[in-house]
Structures are given as structure tokens and as C-alpha cells.
Design a protein around this motif. Structure first.
Motif, PDB file in Angstrom:
ATOM      1  N   PRO A  52       0.809  -1.228   0.000  1.00 37.30           N
ATOM      2  CA  PRO A  52       0.000   0.000   0.000  1.00 37.30           C
ATOM      3  C   PRO A  52       0.842   1.278   0.000  1.00 37.30           C
ATOM      4  O   PRO A  52       0.458   2.271  -0.608  1.00 37.30           O
ATOM      5  CB  PRO A  52      -0.799  -0.088   1.302  1.00 37.30           C
ATOM      6  CG  PRO A  52      -0.753  -1.505   1.712  1.00 37.30           C
ATOM      7  CD  PRO A  52       0.469  -2.105   1.130  1.00 37.30           C
ATOM      8  N   ASP A  53       2.002   1.252   0.660  1.00 39.16           N
ATOM      9  CA  ASP A  53       2.817   2.471   0.751  1.00 39.16           C
ATOM     10  C   ASP A  53       3.474   2.842  -0.575  1.00 39.16           C
ATOM     11  O   ASP A  53       3.978   3.949  -0.732  1.00 39.16           O
ATOM     12  CB  ASP A  53       3.884   2.323   1.851  1.00 39.16           C
ATOM     13  CG  ASP A  53       4.742   1.091   1.665  1.00 39.16           C
ATOM     14  OD1 ASP A  53       4.168  -0.001   1.541  1.00 39.16           O
ATOM     15  OD2 ASP A  53       5.978   1.214   1.639  1.00 39.16           O
TER      16      ASP A  53
ATOM     17  N   PHE B  78      -5.498   9.782  13.343  1.00 38.08           N
ATOM     18  CA  PHE B  78      -4.636   9.245  14.397  1.00 38.08           C
ATOM     19  C   PHE B  78      -4.887  10.036  15.683  1.00 38.08           C
ATOM     20  O   PHE B  78      -4.595  11.234  15.754  1.00 38.08           O
ATOM     21  CB  PHE B  78      -3.168   9.346  13.975  1.00 38.08           C
ATOM     22  CG  PHE B  78      -2.909   8.741  12.614  1.00 38.08           C
ATOM     23  CD1 PHE B  78      -3.448   7.501  12.271  1.00 38.08           C
ATOM     24  CD2 PHE B  78      -2.150   9.401  11.663  1.00 38.08           C
ATOM     25  CE1 PHE B  78      -3.233   6.947  11.018  1.00 38.08           C
ATOM     26  CE2 PHE B  78      -1.922   8.854  10.407  1.00 38.08           C
ATOM     27  CZ  PHE B  78      -2.466   7.628  10.087  1.00 38.08           C
TER      28      PHE B  78
ATOM     29  N   TYR C 251       1.303  13.772   7.960  1.00 35.38           N
ATOM     30  CA  TYR C 251       1.830  12.408   8.095  1.00 35.38           C
ATOM     31  C   TYR C 251       2.330  11.858   6.753  1.00 35.38           C
ATOM     32  O   TYR C 251       3.450  11.371   6.646  1.00 35.38           O
ATOM     33  CB  TYR C 251       0.770  11.473   8.689  1.00 35.38           C
ATOM     34  CG  TYR C 251       1.327  10.121   9.058  1.00 35.38           C
ATOM     35  CD1 TYR C 251       1.855   9.893  10.316  1.00 35.38           C
ATOM     36  CD2 TYR C 251       1.369   9.076   8.135  1.00 35.38           C
ATOM     37  CE1 TYR C 251       2.396   8.661  10.655  1.00 35.38           C
ATOM     38  CE2 TYR C 251       1.906   7.845   8.456  1.00 35.38           C
ATOM     39  CZ  TYR C 251       2.405   7.635   9.730  1.00 35.38           C
ATOM     40  OH  TYR C 251       2.950   6.410  10.054  1.00 35.38           O
ATOM     41  N   GLY C 252       1.480  11.953   5.737  1.00 38.19           N
ATOM     42  CA  GLY C 252       1.877  11.429   4.426  1.00 38.19           C
ATOM     43  C   GLY C 252       2.742  12.417   3.654  1.00 38.19           C
ATOM     44  O   GLY C 252       3.676  12.028   2.959  1.00 38.19           O
TER      45      GLY C 252
ATOM     46  N   ALA D 162      -0.992  13.313   0.745  1.00 39.95           N
ATOM     47  CA  ALA D 162      -0.055  12.225   0.444  1.00 39.95           C
ATOM     48  C   ALA D 162       0.163  12.113  -1.063  1.00 39.95           C
ATOM     49  O   ALA D 162       0.763  11.157  -1.534  1.00 39.95           O
ATOM     50  CB  ALA D 162      -0.572  10.914   1.023  1.00 39.95           C
TER      51      ALA D 162
ATOM     52  N   VAL E  26      -4.480   2.936   7.139  1.00 46.60           N
ATOM     53  CA  VAL E  26      -4.461   4.261   6.515  1.00 46.60           C
ATOM     54  C   VAL E  26      -3.034   4.802   6.468  1.00 46.60           C
ATOM     55  O   VAL E  26      -2.607   5.371   5.460  1.00 46.60           O
ATOM     56  CB  VAL E  26      -5.402   5.233   7.261  1.00 46.60           C
ATOM     57  CG1 VAL E  26      -5.159   6.667   6.822  1.00 46.60           C
ATOM     58  CG2 VAL E  26      -6.851   4.861   7.006  1.00 46.60           C
ATOM     59  N   ALA E  27      -2.298   4.593   7.545  1.00 54.43           N
ATOM     60  CA  ALA E  27      -0.907   5.064   7.564  1.00 54.43           C
ATOM     61  C   ALA E  27      -0.104   4.429   6.432  1.00 54.43           C
ATOM     62  O   ALA E  27       0.731   5.081   5.804  1.00 54.43           O
ATOM     63  CB  ALA E  27      -0.266   4.745   8.917  1.00 54.43           C
ATOM     64  N   ARG E  28      -0.394   3.163   6.152  1.00 53.71           N
ATOM     65  CA  ARG E  28       0.295   2.491   5.031  1.00 53.71           C
ATOM     66  C   ARG E  28      -0.054   3.167   3.706  1.00 53.71           C
ATOM     67  O   ARG E  28       0.811   3.390   2.865  1.00 53.71           O
ATOM     68  CB  ARG E  28      -0.108   1.005   4.974  1.00 53.71           C
ATOM     69  CG  ARG E  28       0.364   0.200   6.154  1.00 53.71           C
ATOM     70  CD  ARG E  28       1.795  -0.214   6.026  1.00 53.71           C
ATOM     71  NE  ARG E  28       1.946  -1.386   5.183  1.00 53.71           N
ATOM     72  CZ  ARG E  28       2.998  -1.657   4.450  1.00 53.71           C
ATOM     73  NH1 ARG E  28       3.982  -0.817   4.422  1.00 53.71           N
ATOM     74  NH2 ARG E  28       3.074  -2.755   3.722  1.00 53.71           N
TER      75      ARG E  28
ATOM     76  N   LEU F  64      -0.753   6.128   3.276  1.00 55.88           N
ATOM     77  CA  LEU F  64      -0.150   7.470   3.237  1.00 55.88           C
ATOM     78  C   LEU F  64       1.341   7.406   2.911  1.00 55.88           C
ATOM     79  O   LEU F  64       2.021   8.428   2.906  1.00 55.88           O
ATOM     80  CB  LEU F  64      -0.362   8.180   4.576  1.00 55.88           C
ATOM     81  CG  LEU F  64      -1.828   8.524   4.913  1.00 55.88           C
ATOM     82  CD1 LEU F  64      -1.963   9.005   6.343  1.00 55.88           C
ATOM     83  CD2 LEU F  64      -2.371   9.571   3.958  1.00 55.88           C
TER      84      LEU F  64
END
Lengths: 239, 224
Positions: free
Chosen positions: A74-75, A89, A100-101, A150, B123-125, B127
Motif C-alpha cells: 500500500p505504501d 490518528f 503524516y503522508g 499524500a 491508513v498510515a500504510r 499514506l
């Protein structure tokens, strides 16, 4: 944009998500009842779930191909995801959530700026607030902003208006329209509300128990019953 | 209390602290794997990890003695390669405490991870964060209270460990005697006053540790 989900299979308990579709329009609605498999479809595109079979391709990049054993994490997909519960968060402030992104991406690749997002989504005044002190609508806006920053190639919105009362919904819709028109990032918009699809999307994919039962322009698939009520009109099968 | 009693108290606290520090990282890593991933052999590992909770501690101690002794596989290896002897030394106490308290540290962390909304990490992934970055910036900051709560329970368990310790480390004054072993020894020798003082220390330490861990768990539940 060109998003292809080919020969996809993903077991979902009582039934399996089985899809074979190509999405090309900039704003596409994924419409269906609760539990039809809409969120699972987004999870597959974002790389949060792996199909047991199939291939997912976006603008020429293969994200998933079970035959060729390809799975892009996913990243590395650059797919923005706004989940139904916003999932901000809770230990970070609004500003930290938004960045964050953004902070993970080299500056030269920034197409959407922090100032632009906070201005368009009107969140500049709440940047130093904790997440607990935001209303439901504010949380959704921050979640949209976080995903946009992001620098995604595609934005996935999972029922961003769910749980909001009708007043809040009508106040939130202009933000989604701005998001669609000002950032020019293709989006998949999941909902079970016909009115939202009609207002926001060009094309719609109708999902029922894991299968795509119709796909086409919004105007062809939804009929206006009253001023604010639209109904799905599925094409009749040829005899 | 005399100098020897204080020495026993400090030794017990130090070795319990060291064993908790030793198991913390592997316990958190394993807890995350159990809470977040499906993998072959998972249920077997879950069972093995929980075994020290239900097995007689002396049986665990016997297993350790047989494997860490000079005739045991690990013990022989350590002796031949590193000239290291484990059994009947403070190192054996450390290992016994670590093995017996490991399941509690894993359970605390695992419960925390299971209660945490997985969407935060997902979600962090999306991003752009790697799994490792997500762990340090999302999972750990959100779950640290539960992890500390579990670690405190593990520490409390280590403070009171008896069966496994006496099997693998014996009760050697000045070397391996912990609070529990000292109580046992003093009762056997008829030194009831000394045993009572050690017992009182054990109760105070256990109460303070468990109470603090409950505070951490309660705060974690409120956040969840």
C-alpha cells in the motif's frame, strides 16, 4: 485514468467478491447496499487486502497479479484512502495528521500543497487542535485533506457522509465537489445513497453481493423520483 | 532487616527488572504477529507461549534444567563455545523468570493490538509509511499503555516466581536466592519472623506493581 480489476476473486464470508471491470471516468461512484462488498473493493485497490485470484492495474502499473505473484504494498501505490470512520490518528494533532503522508514525499513531487488543502477544505483554523475536539464533519474534512496531501494518483472515499445528519451532509457536499473540481485527482466514491452519486459522480458501478450488476453513466442508471430523491434503474436484460 | 535481607530484595528486584527488559521486545513483536497476521503454525506458537501459564512451574524448571545443564543441548553448546555455565547461577534465575513471565507480557501487548482499530495502521500504510514506520509512529504510541501494563504484570510474575527458579537455579545464598526462595528457606529453618518480613515485602511489591498495571490497562480501555 484507467483502473482495471480483472478476474478478481475475494471470499467474503457468505459470498465472494467477483469482479471484472474497467473504470475510466474521473469521478466514479461505487453503489450498493451495506455488506455488498464495496469497502472490500476499495481495500483491494489500496492494497489492504489481497485477492485470492486476479489482477489489478492502474494507469499501466500492475498493483496485484496473483498469477505473476505481483503485489505492490500500500505504501508504494500512492492511493489516498478516506475510510468510513475517518480513522484520524488520535495521538496526533490535526496538523500532524495532515502532514503524516506529506512529509514522506520528496518536495519536488508535491502537486497538492498544505496551504491549498487547508484553504479549500477550510481546516486552517483547527490545525493545532486534538482529534477528540473535532466534530464528525470536521474529522471527515481532515481525513480528506490528509489523504490529498499524500499526493495520491487516485482517491478512495468510503461513505464519507455516513453517520452525518442531513444538515451536516448538505454542508459537507460542497467540500467534496471542490475536492473533485480543484484537485483533479480521480476518485472512487463508495456510498449506498443514490443522491450523493448523482451529485458527485460521472459514472457508477453497482455492486450486489460481491458482483458488479451494472456499470454506466450516472444519468442512465439513476432516475429522479422527486426533487431530492433518486432511484436506481437497472437496465432490463434483452429477451 | 540485615544486610543479607536487603541484598536478597535488591537482587530480586534487579533480576525481575532485567528479565522483563529481556522479554519486552520479543513479546511485543510476537504479540503483534499474533494480533495482526495469519500464518501457518500460529495456533501452535500461541499454545507454546501460553504453556508456562498452565504448566506446573517446577515442570518448566525441569525442562530448563535439562536443556540448559551441561548435558543438555543448549547448555553443552554454551559451555563448549562460550565457556558459559547457566544452571545454578544468577543467569539461570534470569532465564527462569523470563520464561515464566513471557506469556503475560505477550498477552498484555496482544490485547492492546487487538483492541486497536486496524484502520489506523492501514491508513498510515496508504499514506506512504512502511510497516516499520507505522509500528513506531502509530502502533507503539497508541498501544504503549497496554504494553507497559503487560510488562508490569510480567514483572510482578517474575518477582514472585518460585518453582522454575528453584529447579534450575537452586537456592544458593548470596547467588540465586530471591524473595520467594528466601521465604521458603526461612520457613523451613523455622525463622518465622524473617519469612514474615520477606512475605510483607513480596505483598507490597506485588500490590504496587499490579495496581499500577491496572491503571495503565484502564487508561488503555478508555482510549480504545
Amino acid at each position: 485514468m484507467n483502473l482495471a480489476l480483472k478476474n478478481i476473486q475475494l471470499p467474503l464470508g457468505a459470498f465472494a467478491l467477483e469482479l471484472d471491470l474497467v473504470i475510466t471516468r474521473r469521478a466514479t461512484g461505487i453503489f450498493g447496499a451495506s455488506g455488498a462488498g464495496k469497502t472490500s473493493l476499495l481495500d483491494l485497490v489500496a492494497g489492504l487486502r489481497r485477492p485470492t485470484r486476479g489482477r489489478i492495474e492502474f494507469d499501466g502499473d500492475v498493483f496485484t497479479d496473483t498469477k505473476a505473484r505481483i503485489f505492490v504494498s500500500p505504501d508504494r501505490r500512492r492511493i489516498g484512502y478516506v475510510p468510513q470512520d475517518a480513522a484520524l490518528f488520535p495521538h496526533l494533532t490535526v496538523r500532524e495528521n495532515l502532514r503524516y503522508g506529506l512529509d514522506l514525499i520528496p518536495t519536488e513531487e508535491h502537486r497538492v500543497s498544505f496551504e491549498q488543502v487547508t484553504r479549500v477544505l477550510e481546516i486552517a483554523a483547527m490545525l493545532d487542535r486534538r482529534i477528540d475536539f473535532l466534530s464528525g464533519g470536521e474529522k471527515r474534512r481532515v481525513a480528506c485533506g490528509r489523504a490529498l496531501l499524500a499526493q495520491p494518483r487516485l482517491l478512495l472515499l468510503d461513505e464519507p457522509l455516513a453517520g452525518l445528519d442531513s444538515g451536516l451532509k448538505s454542508r459537507f457536499m460542497p467540500y467534496l465537489l471542490r475536492l473533485r473540481d480543484q484537485f483533479e485527482i480521480p476518485m472512487l466514491y463508495v456510498t449506498h445513497e443514490a443522491g450523493e452519486i448523482v451529485e458527485l459522480c460521472e459514472e457508477v458501478v453497482v455492486i450486489d453481493r460481491g458482483r458488479c450488476i451494472a456499470q454506466g453513466p450516472v444519468g442512465d442508471l439513476f432516475v429522479e423520483r422527486t426533487e431530492q430523491r433518486h432511484e436506481l434503474r437497472l437496465p432490463t436484460k434483452p429477451a | 532487616m540485615d544486610a543479607e535481607a536487603w541484598r536478597i530484595i535488591w537482587f530480586t528486584l534487579a533480576v525481575a527488572l532485567a528479565s522483563t527488559a529481556l522479554i519486552l521486545a520479543p513479546a511485543v513483536a510476537l504479540a503483534w504477529m499474533l494480533a495482526r497476521r495469519e500464518w501457518r503454525g500460529k495456533s501452535l506458537v500461541e499454545t507454546l507461549v501460553s504453556l508456562p501459564l498452565v504448566m506446573p512451574p517446577v515442570a518448566v524448571g525441569l525442562l530448563l534444567l535439562k536443556s540448559l545443564g551441561r548435558r543438555g543441548f543448549i547448555g553443552r553448546l554454551l559451555h563448549d563455545v562460550l565457556s558459559l555455565d547457566i544452571v545454578f547461577t544468577w543467569k539461570a534465575v534470569l532465564i527462569a523468570l523470563a520464561v515464566m513471565s513471557f506469556p503475560l507480557a505477550v498477552r498484555g501487548a496482544r490485547l492492546t493490538f487487538e483492541e486497536m482499530n486496524p484502520r489506523f495502521e492501514q491508513v498510515a500504510r496508504t499514506l506512504g509509511a512502511t510497516q516499520w514506520r507505522v509500528f513506531w509512529t502509530i502502533t507503539l504510541p497508541l498501544g504503549w499503555r497496554g504494553i507497559v501494563g503487560g510488562a508490569l504484570l510480567a514483572f510482578a510474575r517474575a518477582l514472585g516466581e518460585f518453582g522454575a527458579t528453584i529447579m534450575v537455579a537452586g537456592n544458593i545464598p548470596g547467588h540465586t536466592t530471591t524473595l520467594s526462595l528466601a521465604i521458603f528457606r526461612d520457613v523451613e529453618l523455622g525463622n518465622d519472623d524473617a519469612a514474615f518480613r520477606f512475605m510483607l515485602c513480596s505483598v507490597i511489591f506485588a500490590f504496587a506493581t499490579v495496581w499500577t498495571s491496572e491503571l495503565f490497562f484502564a487508561r488503555r480501555r478508555r482510549l480504545a
